[in-house]
Scaffold this motif. Sequence first.
Motif, PDB file in Angstrom:
ATOM      1  N   LEU A   2      80.181  45.287  69.318  1.00 43.18           N
ATOM      2  CA  LEU A   2      79.681  44.073  69.988  1.00 43.18           C
ATOM      3  C   LEU A   2      80.638  42.933  69.680  1.00 43.18           C
ATOM      4  O   LEU A   2      81.009  42.719  68.522  1.00 43.18           O
ATOM      5  CB  LEU A   2      78.275  43.735  69.470  1.00 43.18           C
ATOM      6  CG  LEU A   2      77.619  42.484  70.069  1.00 43.18           C
ATOM      7  CD1 LEU A   2      77.194  42.723  71.520  1.00 43.18           C
ATOM      8  CD2 LEU A   2      76.400  42.068  69.245  1.00 43.18           C
ATOM      9  N   LYS A   3      81.053  42.224  70.724  1.00 42.75           N
ATOM     10  CA  LYS A   3      81.950  41.084  70.515  1.00 42.75           C
ATOM     11  C   LYS A   3      81.415  39.900  71.299  1.00 42.75           C
ATOM     12  O   LYS A   3      81.202  39.996  72.518  1.00 42.75           O
ATOM     13  CB  LYS A   3      83.357  41.460  70.994  1.00 42.75           C
ATOM     14  CG  LYS A   3      84.436  40.569  70.425  1.00 42.75           C
ATOM     15  CD  LYS A   3      85.812  41.194  70.610  1.00 42.75           C
ATOM     16  CE  LYS A   3      86.936  40.304  70.130  1.00 42.75           C
ATOM     17  NZ  LYS A   3      86.785  39.757  68.792  1.00 42.75           N
ATOM     18  N   ILE A   4      81.161  38.826  70.595  1.00 41.82           N
ATOM     19  CA  ILE A   4      80.649  37.599  71.206  1.00 41.82           C
ATOM     20  C   ILE A   4      81.791  36.588  71.202  1.00 41.82           C
ATOM     21  O   ILE A   4      82.323  36.251  70.141  1.00 41.82           O
ATOM     22  CB  ILE A   4      79.454  37.028  70.394  1.00 41.82           C
ATOM     23  CG1 ILE A   4      78.377  38.097  70.143  1.00 41.82           C
ATOM     24  CG2 ILE A   4      78.870  35.785  71.060  1.00 41.82           C
ATOM     25  CD1 ILE A   4      77.741  38.665  71.358  1.00 41.82           C
ATOM     26  N   ASN A   5      82.178  36.117  72.404  1.00 42.22           N
ATOM     27  CA  ASN A   5      83.295  35.179  72.516  1.00 42.22           C
ATOM     28  C   ASN A   5      82.826  33.829  73.030  1.00 42.22           C
ATOM     29  O   ASN A   5      82.384  33.707  74.173  1.00 42.22           O
ATOM     30  CB  ASN A   5      84.370  35.722  73.488  1.00 42.22           C
ATOM     31  CG  ASN A   5      85.018  36.979  72.959  1.00 42.22           C
ATOM     32  OD1 ASN A   5      85.280  37.094  71.772  1.00 42.22           O
ATOM     33  ND2 ASN A   5      85.283  37.931  73.847  1.00 42.22           N
ATOM     34  N   ASN A   6      82.878  32.836  72.150  1.00 39.81           N
ATOM     35  CA  ASN A   6      82.679  31.434  72.549  1.00 39.81           C
ATOM     36  C   ASN A   6      81.386  31.208  73.335  1.00 39.81           C
ATOM     37  O   ASN A   6      81.369  30.548  74.373  1.00 39.81           O
ATOM     38  CB  ASN A   6      83.891  30.997  73.386  1.00 39.81           C
ATOM     39  CG  ASN A   6      84.206  29.537  73.138  1.00 39.81           C
ATOM     40  OD1 ASN A   6      83.785  28.954  72.138  1.00 39.81           O
ATOM     41  ND2 ASN A   6      84.915  28.936  74.051  1.00 39.81           N
ATOM     42  N   LEU A   7      80.291  31.757  72.832  1.00 45.67           N
ATOM     43  CA  LEU A   7      78.995  31.721  73.522  1.00 45.67           C
ATOM     44  C   LEU A   7      78.353  30.337  73.417  1.00 45.67           C
ATOM     45  O   LEU A   7      78.206  29.792  72.316  1.00 45.67           O
ATOM     46  CB  LEU A   7      78.066  32.777  72.908  1.00 45.67           C
ATOM     47  CG  LEU A   7      76.786  33.096  73.669  1.00 45.67           C
ATOM     48  CD1 LEU A   7      77.088  33.845  74.960  1.00 45.67           C
ATOM     49  CD2 LEU A   7      75.844  33.915  72.801  1.00 45.67           C
ATOM     50  N   ALA A   8      77.967  29.787  74.571  1.00 45.70           N
ATOM     51  CA  ALA A   8      77.234  28.513  74.597  1.00 45.70           C
ATOM     52  C   ALA A   8      75.971  28.726  75.433  1.00 45.70           C
ATOM     53  O   ALA A   8      76.017  29.322  76.506  1.00 45.70           O
ATOM     54  CB  ALA A   8      78.089  27.414  75.204  1.00 45.70           C
TER      55      ALA A   8
END
Length: 233
Positions: A2-8
Amino acid sequence: MLKINNLAVSYGMIQAVHGVSFDVKPGEIVTLIGANGAGKTTILRTISGLIRPKSGQILFEDQDVTKTPPQKIVAAGLSQVPEGRHVFSGLSVMENLEMGAYLRKDEGLKADYEQVFEKFPVLKERRNQDAATLSGGEQQMLAMGRALMSKPKLLLLDEPSMGLAPIFIKEIFSIIQEINAQGTTVLLIEQNAKMALSVAHRGYVLETGKIVLSGTGAELLDSEEVKKAYLGG
């Protein structure tokens, strides 16, 4: 995995999560800790497809699932145990477990029900009982068993110890370690920072929707900042 990139993520005008990035590798237990309102549950619900992010990207096994509907995310191998358990009242323990297996068409169901009963013997005893009549700890076990019936590669756990007696908390955390040892990767959100960090391989500390610290479970347990803010030290 799982990779979360710059989540807003925003609720109307209020931004709950500000550019968060982290990853979970296969076979790990990773924990997100932080005070109430830090954005932990919002992140899990966004990963599960229940909330659409304002921006950023979610990759599960290198596939972009940022805009994927929740049922397809479950089918891909990602399952969530929600905060507050949310068992189906009016349905028996067995029927709740069957709901967890709803998307499955394979032959291994019988063996997997047995495996859940092996992990949670109390559920076997109460298989015909209305789920609403179980104690808080038993409902948590049922919610976990239900999620496991979807055969997840990655299990998302939202506040599994909330509202439970200390004896149940110990049991739930030892089961989390057992599930992980048997090959399921775990992303854990937990207010009981001490318990969470003691079982986690790595952890991230969230404050007002931002990651402010990260490290191994042992490093964070040892951190003066974490001790002061979350461990009563």
